[in-house]
Enzyme design. Sequence first.
Site, PDB file in Angstrom:
ATOM      1  N   TYR A   1       0.931  -1.098   0.005  1.00  0.00           N
ATOM      2  CA  TYR A   1      -0.003   0.157   0.139  1.00  0.00           C
ATOM      3  C   TYR A   1       1.350   1.274   0.012  1.00  0.00           C
ATOM      4  O   TYR A   1       0.640   2.490  -0.402  1.00  0.00           O
ATOM      5  CB  TYR A   1      -0.538   0.202   1.589  1.00  0.00           C
ATOM      6  CG  TYR A   1      -1.949  -1.030   0.892  1.00  0.00           C
ATOM      7  CD1 TYR A   1      -2.035  -2.056   0.886  1.00  0.00           C
ATOM      8  CD2 TYR A   1      -2.182  -1.107   2.740  1.00  0.00           C
ATOM      9  CE1 TYR A   1      -3.020  -3.145   0.164  1.00  0.00           C
ATOM     10  CE2 TYR A   1      -3.094  -2.229   2.849  1.00  0.00           C
ATOM     11  CZ  TYR A   1      -3.275  -3.059   1.790  1.00  0.00           C
ATOM     12  OH  TYR A   1      -4.249  -4.554   1.755  1.00  0.00           O
TER      13      TYR A   1
ATOM     14  N   HIS B   1       0.981 -11.827   1.260  1.00  0.00           N
ATOM     15  CA  HIS B   1      -0.074 -11.073   1.528  1.00  0.00           C
ATOM     16  C   HIS B   1      -0.493 -11.560  -0.072  1.00  0.00           C
ATOM     17  O   HIS B   1      -1.919 -12.123  -0.277  1.00  0.00           O
ATOM     18  CB  HIS B   1       0.416  -9.675   0.558  1.00  0.00           C
ATOM     19  CG  HIS B   1      -0.656  -8.518   0.371  1.00  0.00           C
ATOM     20  ND1 HIS B   1      -0.397  -7.195   0.326  1.00  0.00           N
ATOM     21  CD2 HIS B   1      -1.632  -9.253   0.235  1.00  0.00           C
ATOM     22  CE1 HIS B   1      -1.757  -6.819   0.651  1.00  0.00           C
ATOM     23  NE2 HIS B   1      -2.641  -7.503   0.179  1.00  0.00           N
TER      24      HIS B   1
END
Length: 276
Positions: A55, A115
Amino acid sequence: MTEFNLKTKTVLLNCGIEMPLTGLGVYALHGDTCIASVKEHIRNGGRLIDTAHMYGNEEYAGEGVRQAIRESGIPRDDIFVITKLYPNQYGNPRKAIELAFERLGLEYIDMLMLHHPGHNDAKVYREMEKYMEKGMIRSLGLSNWYIRELKSFLPQVRIKPSLVQNEIHPYYQENDVVPFIQAQDIAVQCWYPLGGRGYTKKMISDPVLKEIAAAHGKTVSQVILRWDLQRQIVPVPGSSSPVHIRENLDIYDFELSEEEMNRIRSLDRNEKHDWY
Ligand code: NAD
């Protein structure tokens, strides 16, 4: 799996630590907006922040947490920070973990996740286990792991992950995957709880959800997040709007009936909003 405690608003993870039940996902938030949103969440009783290397905002999420602690006096231990390593970091796990500490600026990370499945993932996870044993990481998790991936991954690691975070919303419910994960004593968290950016409008104008929301004097978003809790799923909705951040935490004063839960279940149409 341990039941959610709706009084303390926490769940006891399989590694022995408590995780808050309603989070803020900061995927799309950057700079001062990210800092302000994290603080707004914490100021209103939220205690769970979900960020990731990918992010590009770990430093802002960490800064928001530090400022909230300084300004409110809430102990660091009450706040739960999740971050994630991205597959393009799996070649050098120690460097990736050290970078997460540096960016977040926190002494310990409450949960570190992989992730996505990827080359070397179990090797990276075994490095994460070492940091957990040193007390620098308090729990481990996986994101975008499904039944097949879990069956092959779990035998390769020593410390069982405490959580799996996957896409789950009324149009994509994972009614097979969720019970499978929970049966391993692993908690489930959902991303895109409101359908995800670009889909939220459609989701919050769903007539069935609107009818249920009206019956409780709540918003559709609150009904969806409450439905998550009653399925023992921890939602991490994303928002930079103070009104929405507060609204998304205010889901503990009503309960969906079995009939309402079943009506929402019937909305499932296997409609995934992202590719992974
Ligand atoms: P979301 O489903 O939470 O929807 C966010 C959208 O809903 C935003 O446009 C926001 O303005 C709007 N919204 C939020 N609260 C609202 C409310 N009460 N009423 C009306 N609209 C509202 O999608 P997201 O933010 O993209 O995802 C949530 C979080 O999940 C991310 O921030 C991230 O932390 C995590 N995530 C993880 C993965 C992964 O691969 N692990 C992938 C995507 C997202």
